[in-house]
Each structure stands twice: as structure tokens, then as C-alpha cells.
Design a protein around this motif. Structure first.
Motif, PDB file in Angstrom:
ATOM      1  N   THR A 139     -11.775  -5.721   3.629  1.00 23.72           N
ATOM      2  CA  THR A 139     -11.118  -4.422   3.727  1.00 23.72           C
ATOM      3  C   THR A 139     -11.330  -3.929   5.148  1.00 23.72           C
ATOM      4  OG1 THR A 139     -11.527  -3.901   1.394  1.00 23.72           O
ATOM      5  CG2 THR A 139     -11.099  -2.044   2.883  1.00 23.72           C
TER       6      THR A 139
ATOM      7  N   THR B 111     -10.786  -0.961   7.991  1.00 21.75           N
ATOM      8  CA  THR B 111     -10.501   0.464   8.169  1.00 21.75           C
ATOM      9  C   THR B 111     -10.848   0.896   9.576  1.00 21.75           C
ATOM     10  OG1 THR B 111     -12.711   0.971   7.290  1.00 21.75           O
ATOM     11  CG2 THR B 111     -10.871   1.087   5.751  1.00 21.75           C
TER      12      THR B 111
ATOM     13  N   SER C 153       0.840  -1.188   0.000  1.00 22.35           N
ATOM     14  CA  SER C 153       0.000   0.000   0.000  1.00 22.35           C
ATOM     15  C   SER C 153       0.872   1.233   0.000  1.00 22.35           C
ATOM     16  CB  SER C 153      -0.883   0.002   1.244  1.00 22.35           C
ATOM     17  OG  SER C 153      -1.307   1.285   1.539  1.00 22.35           O
TER      18      SER C 153
ATOM     19  N   PRO D 246      -4.148   2.236   7.485  1.00 21.60           N
ATOM     20  CA  PRO D 246      -5.157   1.624   6.630  1.00 21.60           C
ATOM     21  C   PRO D 246      -5.732   2.632   5.650  1.00 21.60           C
ATOM     22  CG  PRO D 246      -5.454   0.955   8.906  1.00 21.60           C
ATOM     23  CD  PRO D 246      -4.395   2.011   8.903  1.00 21.60           C
TER      24      PRO D 246
ATOM     25  N   SER E 171      -5.364  -2.023   2.835  1.00 25.46           N
ATOM     26  CA  SER E 171      -5.364  -2.032   4.304  1.00 25.46           C
ATOM     27  C   SER E 171      -4.509  -3.183   4.800  1.00 25.46           C
ATOM     28  CB  SER E 171      -6.792  -2.138   4.849  1.00 25.46           C
ATOM     29  OG  SER E 171      -7.450  -3.309   4.399  1.00 25.46           O
TER      30      SER E 171
ATOM     31  N   TRP F 108     -13.196  -0.356  14.489  1.00 23.58           N
ATOM     32  CA  TRP F 108     -12.810  -0.806  13.156  1.00 23.58           C
ATOM     33  C   TRP F 108     -14.064  -1.150  12.364  1.00 23.58           C
ATOM     34  CZ3 TRP F 108      -7.668  -0.742  11.829  1.00 23.58           C
ATOM     35  CH2 TRP F 108      -6.754  -0.630  12.892  1.00 23.58           C
TER      36      TRP F 108
END
Length: 412
Positions: free
Chosen positions: A252, A254, A12, A17, A305, A262
Motif C-alpha cells: 500500500t 501513500t 479506487s 492515493p 492506492s 511516500w
């Protein structure tokens, strides 16, 4: 026999994230650009693995380049974030062993693992203190297979994932001689024989008529065997579809202002669907598949993430321009930190949660009897299936994330 395919991950661009912003991607792992564009490479770095197997993964590229973006220090999710997201903080395994089965050798596996753990203040996990052990598919310390830069990235991801979720777990790395069915499944048998409480398999291939015969190598009652569901979206891969494993999908992950702190949605790359060959286990009751359904549970897999991973085995040698050559896509491997995802991340994470729980489990059945200890993932999709649960996040069971993600160890 199947030519198995590693399901690897991706770096990433950020240290935290990320959102689902579109980013340029390049092949990662065994499918590094150095494999895809060999005609344009420097002659010294065109080495291929010599196998028909390939790895799926992708990498977020350095801006305007073909290769993975590297950072000088930790990036992406770290152990604190993984443990927070899945309520694993402070839990101990008592030194239980997680087996990691991959192909080829990573000559820097132990030293790179040491650098990762030191960066996050984790206790050393070494051959000398009995925490780390590396063997070939027969269980011997030598001879080890030949090295492979792409599979080394996979190995680094797997070792760092176990360290992040279960810092006190012992790690057994079993290196198969090739990415063939025979070699990798022999590695699974070896991991169990040498005492692994859970065994992670971050690879997969399309199903065919040979898989039922090969299934016997995953039939180890009492030992949790996990397998990545795939990185190509809706569709089934084996061994995640095996009746004897816990098939692990992807999300995913975040940060959020909710009570948990979360949020998770279906990762669009996670595999799922109905097996064409595997019988439906007695503990699986969804109505849309007459045979086995993938997945059973899930964990973070979206590269955006993903986990910060440390790997330095590459084809640059001593070049002072190594980072640039990697970012240009001209050489294989990594030279430091990258953020990595794919269901290659979710499988070792779930194996580590099984090790923390410490229960003797029968195939993938345990989570189905303990759904209250999972985070239900109810949104997102990994493809087109008429909006059904097979490719769409729904309340309760769905294909891409199964029953959900860990909320502590109660479901494992």
C-alpha cells in the motif's frame, strides 16, 4: 497442466492515493460480475471466455452498485507519482523492450494505450513508430486470439503500468490463445525470442506437481522474468514461486511527510509463503522455508492506492447507457478510466525497473546482492502465520514484500 488464473486489479474511488478505508468490492477482470451473475444478465452480455481459468481481481464499486466505478478523466496514481515514489524520474531505458504476456486479444490495446499516454503527455508508443508490437503466442501478427473483455482489462493495466514507470520503453504484447500453462509459457518464450529485456507475467495459480516441468519456459538467464505473487493474501502461487523468476509482492503506497515523500506497508492481499515444490535458490537465505520463498521484491498493489488505467473494450457495444450497465455489474469490461491495483500492477512495474536498469540478470538473484538500493517495508500483514516474516512486514526480508521496493534502479 495448470489452468492459470490472471491476477488483476481494482478501481479506487478517488483521484489520489487513498487510505485504507473499507470499501465495497466486486469481482474484476475475468471475474467481473457479468461472469458471476450470468442468470440475471441481459442475454446479449452473458458471453464467457470458454475457459476454466478465472481472474482474481476486485473493483471498488460505484456507490450502492455491483460494478466498477468509472471516471471521465485520469484517476488514481499516474506516471509522475509512480516515478516519484520509486526514484525513476528522468531515467531512460534507451528503448529496451518490456514483454507483457496475457491471454486472449484486446482489440483496443493500441488505441487505449494511445489515449492513456496522451492524457499524461507521454510520447506516442505505436506500431507505426516501432514502440508497440502485438503478436500471438507464436510471435506472429496474425491470427490473434479471440477477444476477451476481462483479459483486456488486464492488458490495459499492464501496458499503462509500463508506460508509467518507463515511458521510453518499447512494449511487446504477447497474447496467448488461452489462459492455459502451455499457451502462456509459450508466450514467455516468444517474448524472450523477440528481444524483450524483461517479461512480466500478471497471472498465477496454485502449485501442483506439474510446475517443475513447466519451469523451463521461465529459464532465460540474462532476461528478467517477473511474476505476480497473488491477490488472495498469505499463500503461494506459481509462477511467482518458480526458481527462475522474480516473484513480486505488493504494498500500500501513500503520500508522506518523510524524506522520501511516500510510505509503504504490506498490502493485505499480496501473496507470500513457502513453495511446496520449488527448490530454494542459492541466492535466497531466509531460514523459515526449506524450499523457495515468495516474494523477492514488491511494488504498489493495493487497489486503494492503485494506478489510473484507461480501457474501453466492453460488451456494451454502442449502448448510450454503457457506463450505467458497467456500474450495475451487468456487462463486462470498462468504458474509460478506473483506478486499478493488485499484484498485476506490481509485476509490470518491476519489469519496467529492470528494463530501466539494463542489466543482464540471473533469475531473481540481483536484488539480493544490492539491498541498499531498496525501500525496506517493515509493517503490515497479509494473513496469519504466527507473526513470522512469512506474512508480516519486518526489517530486512519478509514474504509479502521480499527485500523491499525500488529506490532507483540500483537493485535491478
Amino acid at each position: 497442466m495448470l489452468g492459470l488464473v490472471a491476477v488483476a486489479g481494482v478501481p479506487s474511488a478517488g483521484a489520489s492515493p487513498a487510505s485504507s478505508v473499507a470499501q465495497a468490492l466486486a469481482p474484476f477482470g475475468c471475474a467481473n460480475p457479468a461472469n458471476r451473475h450470468s442468470s440475471s444478465l441481459l442475454p446479449a452480455v452473458t458471453r464467457l471466455s470458454g475457459s476454466s481459468a478465472t481472474c482474481f481481481g476486485q473493483a471498488v464499486t460505484a456507490e450502492g452498485e455491483l460494478g466498477p466505478k468509472l471516471t471521465k478523466g485520469p484517476t488514481g496514481l499516474g506516471p509522475a507519482q509512480i516515478q516519484s515514489a520509486y526514484k525513476l524520474s528522468g531515467l531512460k531505458s534507451g528503448g529496451r523492450t518490456v514483454g507483457i504476456v496475457d491471454a486472449y486479444d484486446d482489440p483496443k490495446a493500441e488505441s487505449d494505450l494511445a489515449a492513456y499516454r496522451k492524457a499524461y503527455g507521454l510520447a506516442p508508443c505505436t506500431t507505426a513508430n516501432g514502440c508497440f508490437r502485438k503478436v500471438n503466442q507464436s510471435g506472429a501478427a496474425s491470427p490473434l486470439p479471440s477477444g476477451d473483455y476481462g483479459w483486456a482489462e488486464e492488458i490495459s493495466l499492464d501496458l499503462d503500468a509500463v508506460s508509467s514507470a518507463c515511458p521510453d520503453c518499447h512494449i511487446l504484447l504477447v497474447e496467448a490463445s488461452t489462459p492455459s500453462t502451455d499457451a502462456l509459457t509459450a508466450g514467455v518464450d516468444t517474448a524472450v525470442r523477440l528481444g524483450a529485456s524483461a517479461v512480466s507475467n500478471s497471472y498465477g495459480s496454485a502449485e501442483d506437481s506439474t510446475i517443475l516441468a513447466a519451469d523451463s519456459h521461465f529459464n532465460h538467464p540474462g532476461v528478467a522474468i517477473t511474476a505476480s505473487s497473488g491477490d488472495d493474501g498469505y499463500g503461494v502461487s506459481w509462477p511467482a514461486s518458480s526458481q527462475y523468476v522474480t516473484g513480486v509482492g505488493g504494498t500500500t503506497l501513500t503520500k508522506s511527510g518523510n524524506t522520501r515523500g511516500w510510505n509503504e506497508t504490506v498490502w493485505s492481499g499480496a501473496g507470500s509463503g513457502c513453495s511446496a515444490y520449488e527448490p530454494k535458490p542459492a541466492w535466497q537465505h531466509d531460514s523459515g522455508c526449506a524450499k523457495r520463498t515468495v516474494a523477492d521484491v514488491a511494488a504498489v498493489a493495493d487497489p486503494a492506492s492503485g494506478l489510473g488505467v484507461y480501457d474501453t473494450y466492453n460488451s456494451c457495444g454502442s449502448s448510450s447507457f454503457c457506463d450505467q450497465l458497467i456500474s450495475y455489474g451487468l456487462v463486462q469490461g470498462l468504458d474509460g478510466w478506473a483506478t486499478v491495483g493488485g499484484t498485476s500492477l506490481s509485476s509490470p512495474l518491476i519489469a519496467s525497473v529492470y528494463a530501466l536498469a539494463g542489466n543482464a540478470v540471473t533469475y531473481g538473484s540481483y536484488p539480493y546482492a544490492h539491498t541498499g538500493s531498496l525501500n525496506d517495508v517493515t509493517s503490515g500483514s497479509n494473513g496469519s502465520c504466527g507473526g513470522s516474516y512469512l506474512c508480516t512486514g519486518k526489517p530486512g526480508y519478509d514474504g509479502p514484500t521480499g527485500l523491499g521496493t525500488p529506490n532507483g534502479t540500483g537493485a535491478f
